[in-house]
Write an enzyme that holds these catalytic residues in place. Structure first.
Site, short mmCIF file in Angstrom:
data_model
loop_
_atom_site.label_atom_id
_atom_site.label_comp_id
_atom_site.label_asym_id
_atom_site.label_seq_id
_atom_site.Cartn_x
_atom_site.Cartn_y
_atom_site.Cartn_z
N HIS A 63 8.17 -26.60 -32.36
CA HIS A 63 7.91 -26.16 -33.64
C HIS A 63 6.88 -25.05 -33.15
CE1 HIS A 63 6.88 -26.17 -38.00
NE2 HIS A 63 5.65 -26.17 -37.53
N HIS A 72 3.20 -22.27 -41.96
CA HIS A 72 4.54 -22.72 -41.29
C HIS A 72 5.41 -23.44 -42.11
CE1 HIS A 72 2.46 -26.79 -39.89
NE2 HIS A 72 2.16 -26.51 -41.10
N CYS A 130 11.42 -23.10 -38.91
CA CYS A 130 10.10 -22.73 -38.44
C CYS A 130 9.94 -21.38 -37.53
CB CYS A 130 9.48 -23.73 -37.44
SG CYS A 130 10.24 -23.81 -35.68
#
Length: 297
Positions: free
Chosen positions: A258, A270, A202
């Site tokens: 995240h 993402h 990420c």
């Protein structure tokens, strides 16, 4: 679940290797995270001098982290590496920041262990041993404070399509189009440089997209959460960074696990697993995990 070491870690399962160390006295313990019992019957080891060695695999599992191994490096995290350690070395990493451990990790019974003191230094919160009750107790991590940290370079908010940071102008539409051009790129935990691996986790995805436009960001999601200016969810613009917790990580659910890029029109771009880089709706599922947003350009 994430541990990150200089040079990075690859997406391999934990391996039990290394020379056998003299084994301290074994005990069976229960692990607690934020006063919630997470694992029982965990083997821990006590030395005569009082050091308590805790297995790294069970530590990661109790915190709902993923644990990955490569070449003596263990990395833990959610969708990227948050922490990393090298066996028999006191230098570790918490995100992008080096951490000096009071004791180096070592193998006991062919499995990696850290002392409670070393875990405290690594996570930045107390990790305690209750000998009377045979408990390893992890204090919660609360990353909401990161939303208040502002970077030092000047930022200019704009209602136009151009974003500016440190003298660099970025067209928001160009940035999102570039990110969308990477849709489908495979996800890999603690991914190495895209030029050689053609994969992202990420935070490496976010770093790569912004790097393409001359904006240098840190490598980990928790470090990226410390830059930029906080923005309200009601004032989001394309290019803003969205930070989320990973469900089950600590009882507080306030730890950054995240990061994604707001793509506009209620969408996030993402990566966190299959199918790799993807566009998803900023819907109830993601809003329930949302911590805060930052504007970095």
């Amino acid at each position: 679940m994430t541990i990150f070491i200089t040079g990075g870690c690859t997406n391999r399962q934990t391996e039990h290797i290394g020379l056998q160390e003299p084994t301290p006295t074994g005990h069976t313990a229960t692990m607690y995270v934020a006063n919630v019992s997470t694992l029982s019957n965990v083997p821990v080891y006590r030395e005569s001098g009082g050091l308590v060695w805790v297995p790294l695999e069970e530590t990661a599992k109790s915190m709902n982290y993923d644990l990955h191994y490569a070449n003596g490096c263990f990395a833990m995290g959610g969708t990227d590496a948050a922490y990393s350690v090298n066996m028999n070395q006191t230098r570790a990493m918490a995100g992008d920041m080096p951490v000096e451990l009071p004791q180096a990790p070592k193998y006991i019974d062919h499995k990696p262990h850290l002392t409670t003191q070393a875990l405290s230094a690594l996570f930045g919160v107390p990790v305690n041993w209750n000998g009377e009750r045979s408990q390893v107790i992890f204090s919660p991590i609360d990353d909401r404070r990161l939303s208040d940290r502002q970077n030092t370079f000047p930022l200019e908010q704009s209602e136009t399509e151009t974003l500016r940071a440190a003298g660099i102008s970025v067209n928001k539409n160009d940035l999102i189009r570039f990110a969308e051009g990477l849709v489908g790129t495979p996800y890999q935990f603690a991914a190495g440089p895209y030029e050689s691996t053609h994969t992202f986790d990420c935070s490496s995805f976010v770093q790569y997209v912004y790097g393409h436009f001359g904006i240098k960001l840190p490598r980990s999601s928790r470090a990226q959460a410390e830059v930029g200016q906080s923005v309200s969810v009601n004032q989001l613009q394309p290019g803003d960074l969205l930070f989320f917790y990973t469900p089950g990580r600590f009882a507080s659910n306030q730890t950054v696990g995240h990061v994604g890029i707001y793509a506009g029109n209620g969408q996030i771009i993402h990566t966190y697993g299959d199918p790799g880089v993807t566009l998803t709706e900023f819907d109830t599922y993601w809003r329930n995990r949302f911590l805060f947003a930052k504007r970095v350009v």
